[in-house]
Design a protein around this motif. Structure first.
Motif, PDB file in Angstrom:
ATOM      1  N   ALA A  54       0.828  -1.210   0.000  1.00 39.05           N
ATOM      2  CA  ALA A  54       0.000   0.000   0.000  1.00 39.05           C
ATOM      3  C   ALA A  54       0.862   1.259   0.000  1.00 39.05           C
ATOM      4  O   ALA A  54       0.455   2.297  -0.519  1.00 39.05           O
ATOM      5  CB  ALA A  54      -0.916  -0.004   1.215  1.00 39.05           C
ATOM      6  N   THR A  55       2.047   1.168   0.564  1.00 38.22           N
ATOM      7  CA  THR A  55       2.941   2.329   0.536  1.00 38.22           C
ATOM      8  C   THR A  55       3.212   2.701  -0.922  1.00 38.22           C
ATOM      9  O   THR A  55       3.167   3.882  -1.296  1.00 38.22           O
ATOM     10  CB  THR A  55       4.262   2.006   1.276  1.00 38.22           C
ATOM     11  OG1 THR A  55       3.945   1.724   2.639  1.00 38.22           O
ATOM     12  CG2 THR A  55       5.248   3.148   1.213  1.00 38.22           C
ATOM     13  N   GLU A  56       3.459   1.697  -1.751  1.00 38.42           N
ATOM     14  CA  GLU A  56       3.688   1.972  -3.179  1.00 38.42           C
ATOM     15  C   GLU A  56       2.418   2.547  -3.821  1.00 38.42           C
ATOM     16  O   GLU A  56       2.483   3.541  -4.556  1.00 38.42           O
ATOM     17  CB  GLU A  56       4.112   0.690  -3.907  1.00 38.42           C
ATOM     18  CG  GLU A  56       4.375   0.959  -5.383  1.00 38.42           C
ATOM     19  CD  GLU A  56       4.488  -0.304  -6.239  1.00 38.42           C
ATOM     20  OE1 GLU A  56       5.044  -1.309  -5.784  1.00 38.42           O
ATOM     21  OE2 GLU A  56       4.005  -0.250  -7.384  1.00 38.42           O
ATOM     22  N   SER A 157      -8.481   7.272  -1.383  1.00 40.26           N
ATOM     23  CA  SER A 157      -8.491   6.865   0.015  1.00 40.26           C
ATOM     24  C   SER A 157      -7.545   5.698   0.248  1.00 40.26           C
ATOM     25  O   SER A 157      -7.430   4.794  -0.575  1.00 40.26           O
ATOM     26  CB  SER A 157      -9.901   6.471   0.463  1.00 40.26           C
ATOM     27  OG  SER A 157      -9.849   6.126   1.842  1.00 40.26           O
ATOM     28  N   ASP A 158      -6.878   5.756   1.390  1.00 35.89           N
ATOM     29  CA  ASP A 158      -6.044   4.664   1.870  1.00 35.89           C
ATOM     30  C   ASP A 158      -7.013   3.719   2.601  1.00 35.89           C
ATOM     31  O   ASP A 158      -7.485   4.024   3.690  1.00 35.89           O
ATOM     32  CB  ASP A 158      -4.996   5.258   2.828  1.00 35.89           C
ATOM     33  CG  ASP A 158      -4.141   4.200   3.499  1.00 35.89           C
ATOM     34  OD1 ASP A 158      -4.532   3.019   3.513  1.00 35.89           O
ATOM     35  OD2 ASP A 158      -3.079   4.565   4.029  1.00 35.89           O
ATOM     36  N   GLY A 159      -7.289   2.594   1.936  1.00 32.93           N
ATOM     37  CA  GLY A 159      -8.296   1.674   2.490  1.00 32.93           C
ATOM     38  C   GLY A 159      -7.692   0.480   3.203  1.00 32.93           C
ATOM     39  O   GLY A 159      -8.387  -0.517   3.433  1.00 32.93           O
ATOM     40  N   VAL A 160      -6.420   0.595   3.571  1.00 38.27           N
ATOM     41  CA  VAL A 160      -5.685  -0.548   4.138  1.00 38.27           C
ATOM     42  C   VAL A 160      -6.380  -1.162   5.357  1.00 38.27           C
ATOM     43  O   VAL A 160      -6.471  -2.378   5.480  1.00 38.27           O
ATOM     44  CB  VAL A 160      -4.241  -0.110   4.481  1.00 38.27           C
ATOM     45  CG1 VAL A 160      -3.535  -1.140   5.350  1.00 38.27           C
ATOM     46  CG2 VAL A 160      -3.455   0.122   3.205  1.00 38.27           C
ATOM     47  N   GLN A 161      -6.892  -0.318   6.248  1.00 40.12           N
ATOM     48  CA  GLN A 161      -7.501  -0.852   7.473  1.00 40.12           C
ATOM     49  C   GLN A 161      -8.994  -1.087   7.309  1.00 40.12           C
ATOM     50  O   GLN A 161      -9.661  -1.494   8.269  1.00 40.12           O
ATOM     51  CB  GLN A 161      -7.258   0.112   8.648  1.00 40.12           C
ATOM     52  CG  GLN A 161      -5.797   0.359   8.958  1.00 40.12           C
ATOM     53  CD  GLN A 161      -5.107  -0.821   9.643  1.00 40.12           C
ATOM     54  OE1 GLN A 161      -5.749  -1.796  10.045  1.00 40.12           O
ATOM     55  NE2 GLN A 161      -3.794  -0.756   9.762  1.00 40.12           N
ATOM     56  N   ALA A 162      -9.505  -0.828   6.101  1.00 46.42           N
ATOM     57  CA  ALA A 162     -10.949  -0.969   5.890  1.00 46.42           C
ATOM     58  C   ALA A 162     -11.305  -2.231   5.109  1.00 46.42           C
ATOM     59  O   ALA A 162     -12.274  -2.921   5.431  1.00 46.42           O
ATOM     60  CB  ALA A 162     -11.466   0.263   5.140  1.00 46.42           C
ATOM     61  N   ILE A 180      -5.107  -0.898  -1.151  1.00 47.38           N
ATOM     62  CA  ILE A 180      -5.251  -1.980  -0.166  1.00 47.38           C
ATOM     63  C   ILE A 180      -3.912  -2.705   0.010  1.00 47.38           C
ATOM     64  O   ILE A 180      -3.033  -2.604  -0.845  1.00 47.38           O
ATOM     65  CB  ILE A 180      -6.366  -2.986  -0.537  1.00 47.38           C
ATOM     66  CG1 ILE A 180      -6.059  -3.743  -1.843  1.00 47.38           C
ATOM     67  CG2 ILE A 180      -7.715  -2.312  -0.611  1.00 47.38           C
ATOM     68  CD1 ILE A 180      -6.998  -4.924  -2.114  1.00 47.38           C
ATOM     69  N   SER A 181      -3.785  -3.436   1.114  1.00 49.73           N
ATOM     70  CA  SER A 181      -2.539  -4.146   1.405  1.00 49.73           C
ATOM     71  C   SER A 181      -2.854  -5.560   1.889  1.00 49.73           C
ATOM     72  O   SER A 181      -3.648  -5.729   2.823  1.00 49.73           O
ATOM     73  CB  SER A 181      -1.780  -3.376   2.486  1.00 49.73           C
ATOM     74  OG  SER A 181      -0.637  -4.108   2.870  1.00 49.73           O
ATOM     75  N   GLY A 182      -2.216  -6.559   1.279  1.00 51.84           N
ATOM     76  CA  GLY A 182      -2.516  -7.959   1.583  1.00 51.84           C
ATOM     77  C   GLY A 182      -2.303  -8.374   3.031  1.00 51.84           C
ATOM     78  O   GLY A 182      -3.089  -9.133   3.587  1.00 51.84           O
ATOM     79  N   HIS A 183      -1.232  -7.849   3.652  1.00 47.27           N
ATOM     80  CA  HIS A 183      -0.904  -8.385   4.979  1.00 47.27           C
ATOM     81  C   HIS A 183      -1.854  -7.931   6.077  1.00 47.27           C
ATOM     82  O   HIS A 183      -1.729  -8.346   7.223  1.00 47.27           O
ATOM     83  CB  HIS A 183       0.570  -8.127   5.344  1.00 47.27           C
ATOM     84  CG  HIS A 183       0.952  -6.700   5.606  1.00 47.27           C
ATOM     85  ND1 HIS A 183       1.019  -6.188   6.865  1.00 47.27           N
ATOM     86  CD2 HIS A 183       1.310  -5.704   4.769  1.00 47.27           C
ATOM     87  CE1 HIS A 183       1.413  -4.912   6.796  1.00 47.27           C
ATOM     88  NE2 HIS A 183       1.598  -4.606   5.539  1.00 47.27           N
ATOM     89  N   LYS A 184      -2.818  -7.093   5.716  1.00 48.42           N
ATOM     90  CA  LYS A 184      -3.804  -6.693   6.726  1.00 48.42           C
ATOM     91  C   LYS A 184      -4.972  -7.669   6.808  1.00 48.42           C
ATOM     92  O   LYS A 184      -5.850  -7.526   7.639  1.00 48.42           O
ATOM     93  CB  LYS A 184      -4.340  -5.287   6.420  1.00 48.42           C
ATOM     94  CG  LYS A 184      -3.291  -4.220   6.585  1.00 48.42           C
ATOM     95  CD  LYS A 184      -2.862  -4.064   8.038  1.00 48.42           C
ATOM     96  CE  LYS A 184      -1.883  -2.951   8.215  1.00 48.42           C
ATOM     97  NZ  LYS A 184      -0.557  -3.337   8.577  1.00 48.42           N
ATOM     98  N   PHE A 185      -5.008  -8.657   5.912  1.00 49.22           N
ATOM     99  CA  PHE A 185      -6.109  -9.620   6.008  1.00 49.22           C
ATOM    100  C   PHE A 185      -5.610 -11.052   5.750  1.00 49.22           C
ATOM    101  O   PHE A 185      -6.347 -11.896   5.259  1.00 49.22           O
ATOM    102  CB  PHE A 185      -7.286  -9.236   5.097  1.00 49.22           C
ATOM    103  CG  PHE A 185      -6.907  -8.882   3.683  1.00 49.22           C
ATOM    104  CD1 PHE A 185      -6.872  -9.849   2.689  1.00 49.22           C
ATOM    105  CD2 PHE A 185      -6.590  -7.577   3.350  1.00 49.22           C
ATOM    106  CE1 PHE A 185      -6.520  -9.524   1.394  1.00 49.22           C
ATOM    107  CE2 PHE A 185      -6.237  -7.240   2.048  1.00 49.22           C
ATOM    108  CZ  PHE A 185      -6.199  -8.217   1.070  1.00 49.22           C
TER     109      PHE A 185
HETATM  110  N1  PLP Z   1      -1.787   2.647   5.255  1.00 47.34           N
HETATM  111  C1  PLP Z   1      -2.250   2.213   6.441  1.00 47.34           C
HETATM  112  C2  PLP Z   1      -3.493   2.822   6.996  1.00 47.34           C
HETATM  113  C3  PLP Z   1      -1.569   1.209   7.146  1.00 47.34           C
HETATM  114  O1  PLP Z   1      -2.031   0.805   8.324  1.00 47.34           O
HETATM  115  C4  PLP Z   1      -0.394   0.668   6.581  1.00 47.34           C
HETATM  116  C5  PLP Z   1       0.380  -0.379   7.282  1.00 47.34           C
HETATM  117  O2  PLP Z   1       0.292  -0.619   8.434  1.00 47.34           O
HETATM  118  C6  PLP Z   1       0.034   1.144   5.335  1.00 47.34           C
HETATM  119  C7  PLP Z   1      -0.680   2.124   4.707  1.00 47.34           C
HETATM  120  C8  PLP Z   1       1.268   0.605   4.690  1.00 47.34           C
HETATM  121  O3  PLP Z   1       0.965  -0.605   4.069  1.00 47.34           O
HETATM  122  P1  PLP Z   1       2.139  -1.510   3.457  1.00 47.34           P
HETATM  123  O4  PLP Z   1       2.803  -2.151   4.620  1.00 47.34           O
HETATM  124  O5  PLP Z   1       1.417  -2.496   2.581  1.00 47.34           O
HETATM  125  O6  PLP Z   1       3.011  -0.621   2.688  1.00 47.34           O
END
Ligand code: PLP
Length: 361
Positions: A54-56, A157-162, A180-185
């Motif tokens: 998600a950072t990327e 929107s950064d939907g990583v936690q959603a 979105i980010s895989g390691h959150k689920f």
């Molecule tokens: N955005 C949110 C809200 C996060 O909680 C995180 C990681 O904890 C990130 C972005 C970064 O995600 P990634 O580790 O996939 O780069």
């Protein structure tokens, strides 16, 4: 997930871009993963692009959406570091970056947000669920209002936690880009995705062999992507929202039995997967370490930023330093049981009492 993806390391390890027969199957599996994730986001599969994290995805949107220095970027003060630091970097390069204030409950302040937007705003980026507090921003209401007034503004929107935790009907939310980010689920670390609406254009950020429809080059992380689709399916199937809501409520109820405790973001809608709580008078780093010794693993703000001093997001909510100093972040997973909460609370009570040098509670 691990069992399934092992196959893509041990047997089906071909490059999806190659043209020999075994590769065609890999390409098909990759596209099936894209389709299944897209369904959960209620988007067309051509609108989903795989990235490394998600950072990327977030860097891609911010760095590519601002075309020239006459336009501006609006973010909220509640963004994760990968948005905030990217925005600061753009600001250092001379771009006009505006930061909308937060309310005391951690949601973005709507009036301040709207007042920061104008005809020159290229992009607005608002986090969906705060990684610090679990507080949910009502994106549909915010983005619909913004687009009504400024139809050309793009919304991210950064939907990583959603994603997989609360509804993510992207079309209904009026969002143009969503990360979105895989390691959150439950997928491995190092894989993510970015939704780019058909209506929005985003220039590539990574150039090369033309993978991902020419928008994000680099050989795909096949095992990671397939794991991400699989993990999303499994995570959703195992998420009993009513149970998780009850566990979250139980956690709050039990925490309130301890004196001098402040629930951060109280009153706002919460994803019920993250809870920030301050044990006023205690130092969070000491609490965290003592709890870890007891087998209770809790966070201190975002894991990515927890080695940095202070907490930018809690400070933006107007929380005073002594409360911030005592704040821990507790996460709830689909498998967290009431028994887990009871055990954790018992240990928290003992450790807090020890630190405060008084009787339990
Ligand atoms: N955005 C949110 C809200 C996060 O909680 C995180 C990681 O904890 C990130 C972005 C970064 O995600 P990634 O580790 O996939 O780069």
């Amino acid at each position: 997930v691990v069992e399934k993806i092992n196959n893509y390391y041990l047997t089906d390890y071909y490059n999806p871009s190659a043209t020999y027969k075994p590769s065609l199957k890999i390409k098909k599996d990759l596209e099936n993963a894209r389709e299944s994730l897209s369904k959960y986001l209620k988007i067309d599969k051509s609108e989903l692009y795989f990235t490394s994290c998600a950072t990327e995805s977030n860097n891609w949107v911010l760095n590519s959406a601002l075309k020239n220095k006459s336009c501006n970027l609006v973010i909220s003060a509640g963004e994760h570091a990968c948005i905030y630091e990217t925005a600061k970097n753009l600001q250092n390069k001379g771009f006009d970056v505006r930061i909308a204030a937060l309310n005391n409950d951690g949601t973005v302040n709507e009036n301040d947000l709207i007042s920061k937007i104008d005809d020159k705003t290229a992009l607005v980026s608002i986090i969906h669920v705060s990684n610090e507090t679990g507080v949910v921003n009502d994106l549909k209401a915010l983005f619909t209002k913004i687009k009504k007034k400024y139809p050309k503004v793009l919304c991210h929107s950064d939907g990583v936690q959603a994603f997989c935790k609360i509804p993510t009907d992207l079309k209904a939310m009026n969002v143009d880009f969503y990360s979105i980010s895989g390691h959150k689920f439950g997928a491995p670390k190092g894989v993510g995705a970015l939704y780019i609406s058909k209506k929005a254009n985003l220039t590539p950020f990574v150039f090369g062999g033309g993978q991902e429809n020419g928008r994000r080059s680099g050989t795909e992380n096949v095992a990671g992507i397939i794991a991400m689709a699989d993990a999303a399916k499994i995570y959703r199937e195992h998420s009993d929202t009513d149970k998780i809501d009850k566990i979250h409520a139980l956690l709050i109820e039990k925490l309130k039995e301890i004196s001098n405790v402040q629930i951060i973001g109280d009153g706002a809608v919460n994803s019920n997967r993250i809870l920030a709580v301050s044990f006023i008078g205690c130092k969070a780093e000491i609490l965290q370490s003592m709890l870890a010794d007891e087998g209770v693993l809790v966070g201190r703000g975002s894991a990515c930023s927890s080695r940095h001093a202070g907490n930018r997001v809690l400070a933006a909510m107007g929380i005073n330093q002594s409360v911030i100093d005592g704040t821990l972040r507790i996460s709830i997973a689909p498998e967290t049981s009431a028994e887990n909460i009871e055990t954790a609370i018992e240990k928290i009570k003992i450790v807090v009492a020890k630190l405060r040098g008084n009787k339990i509670g």
